[in-house]
Write an enzyme that holds these catalytic residues in place. Structure first.
Site, short mmCIF file in Angstrom:
data_model
loop_
_atom_site.label_atom_id
_atom_site.label_comp_id
_atom_site.label_asym_id
_atom_site.label_seq_id
_atom_site.Cartn_x
_atom_site.Cartn_y
_atom_site.Cartn_z
N SER A 148 -1.04 -4.67 -4.26
CA SER A 148 -1.38 -3.25 -4.12
C SER A 148 -2.49 -3.09 -3.08
O SER A 148 -3.32 -4.01 -2.91
CB SER A 148 -1.88 -2.72 -5.47
OG SER A 148 -2.45 -1.43 -5.32
N TYR A 162 -6.56 -3.87 -13.15
CA TYR A 162 -5.39 -3.76 -12.26
C TYR A 162 -5.68 -4.35 -10.88
O TYR A 162 -4.96 -5.25 -10.43
CB TYR A 162 -4.96 -2.29 -12.18
CG TYR A 162 -3.80 -2.02 -11.25
CD1 TYR A 162 -2.48 -2.14 -11.67
CD2 TYR A 162 -4.02 -1.64 -9.92
CE1 TYR A 162 -1.42 -1.89 -10.81
CE2 TYR A 162 -2.97 -1.39 -9.06
CZ TYR A 162 -1.67 -1.51 -9.51
OH TYR A 162 -0.62 -1.27 -8.64
#
Ligand code: NAD
Length: 260
Positions: A148, A162
């Site tokens: 990401s 995350y």
């Protein structure tokens, strides 16, 4: 036909980016193993691919369980003879737990931390290791991880599990890439930002949450949300023989976001 006759296993391919890419890989000639937790949506993805003349089969797999990953690779071997492409794409954003400043993320639970590490990092390691066993027997292969943009430029003040798990995938990419380079197995990662999936569509559809998307757009130098097809384009290239010189590549698909 960039992926003609390749067997591609994609985790988290019942919805979103994974589903879009599964359809695209099939249209490029791959035989696709669609896998997910959501069996109904997975079956729908397979039906969609088949209705367009492509080849696909579904296998339920909770990527946080190594036994499920083993069963997934076995399914690919029994159904299509082995694995040429493994893309660990499954993921969840996790619970929101903003920093309180002095308390430093008091809302992060042990359960959410473990879930993030397991679904992204543990699954990436064990899934790729199992895929490599088959790739070695076939003389090569291509592995892709969905990291990401948050792993490259962490969102300050947001829950840390995350981006940390996604950053771990970048290290895994580089370590595996070097280790496997002489075995004709390439390992790369993509780092998307603000892709128009169902979540973004949902936010846009509601007047009270529309502003969240406006905020995301403001962070994008291109001044827009990116499309799932744009991610599928990059992924198709990276796993294909067109990218034969690329391994250990960490590709932001972020409209310039991490260059700010
Ligand atoms: P999505 O929710 O539309 O799709 C994710 C899929 O993963 C779902 O089908 C879900 O059922 C599946 N999944 C979740 N947990 C699983 C598990 N334990 N085992 C198997 N399958 C599981 O999300 P998306 O936006 O398409 O995200 C795909 C990937 O891209 C994720 O790894 C996400 O972190 C990453 N990502 C997305 C964006 C974005 O803007 N959409 C940005 C950066 C990174």
């Amino acid at each position: 036909m960039q992926l003609k006759d390749k067997v591609a296993v994609i985790t988290g391919s019942a919805a979103g980016i994974g589903r879009q890419a599964a359809v695209r890989f099939a249209s490029e000639g791959a035989r696709v193993v669609v896998s997910d937790l959501d069996d109904a949506a997975g079956a729908e993805t397979v039906a969609h691919i088949r209705s367009g003349g492509g080849e696909a089969a579904y296998c339920h797999s909770d990527v946080t369980r190594v036994s499920d990953l083993e069963a997934l690779m076995k399914f690919a071997a029994e159904t299509y003879g082995g694995v040429d492409i493994f893309w660990h794409n499954a993921g969840t954003a996790g619970a929101s737990a903003p920093s309180s400043g002095a308390g430093y993320h008091p809302g992060v639970t042990e359960q959410d931390w473990d879930q993030q590490m397991n679904v992204h990092l543990k699954a990436g390691f064990f899934g790729a290791r199992l895929a490599v066993e088959q790739m070695l027997a076939r003389g090569g292969g291509s592995i892709l991880f969905t990291s990401s943009a948050a792993a490259l430029k962490p969102p300050v003040g947001n829950a840390p599990a995350y981006p940390i798990a996604k950053h771990g995938l970048i290290l895994l990419t580089k370590m595996m890439a070097v280790d496997l380079a002489r075995h004709n197995i390439r390992v790369n990662a993509i780092c998307p930002a603000s892709i128009r999936t169902a979540m973004i569509e949902g936010l846009l559809a509601d007047e009270t949450t529309k502003g969240i998307v406006d905020g995301l757009v403001q962070q994008m130098p291109m001044g827009r949300i990116l499309e799932m097809d744009e991610v599928a384009n990059c992924a198709t290239f990276l796993v294909s023989d067109q990218a034969s010189a690329l391994t250990g590549t960490v590709l932001p698909i972020d409209g310039g976001r991490t260059s700010l």
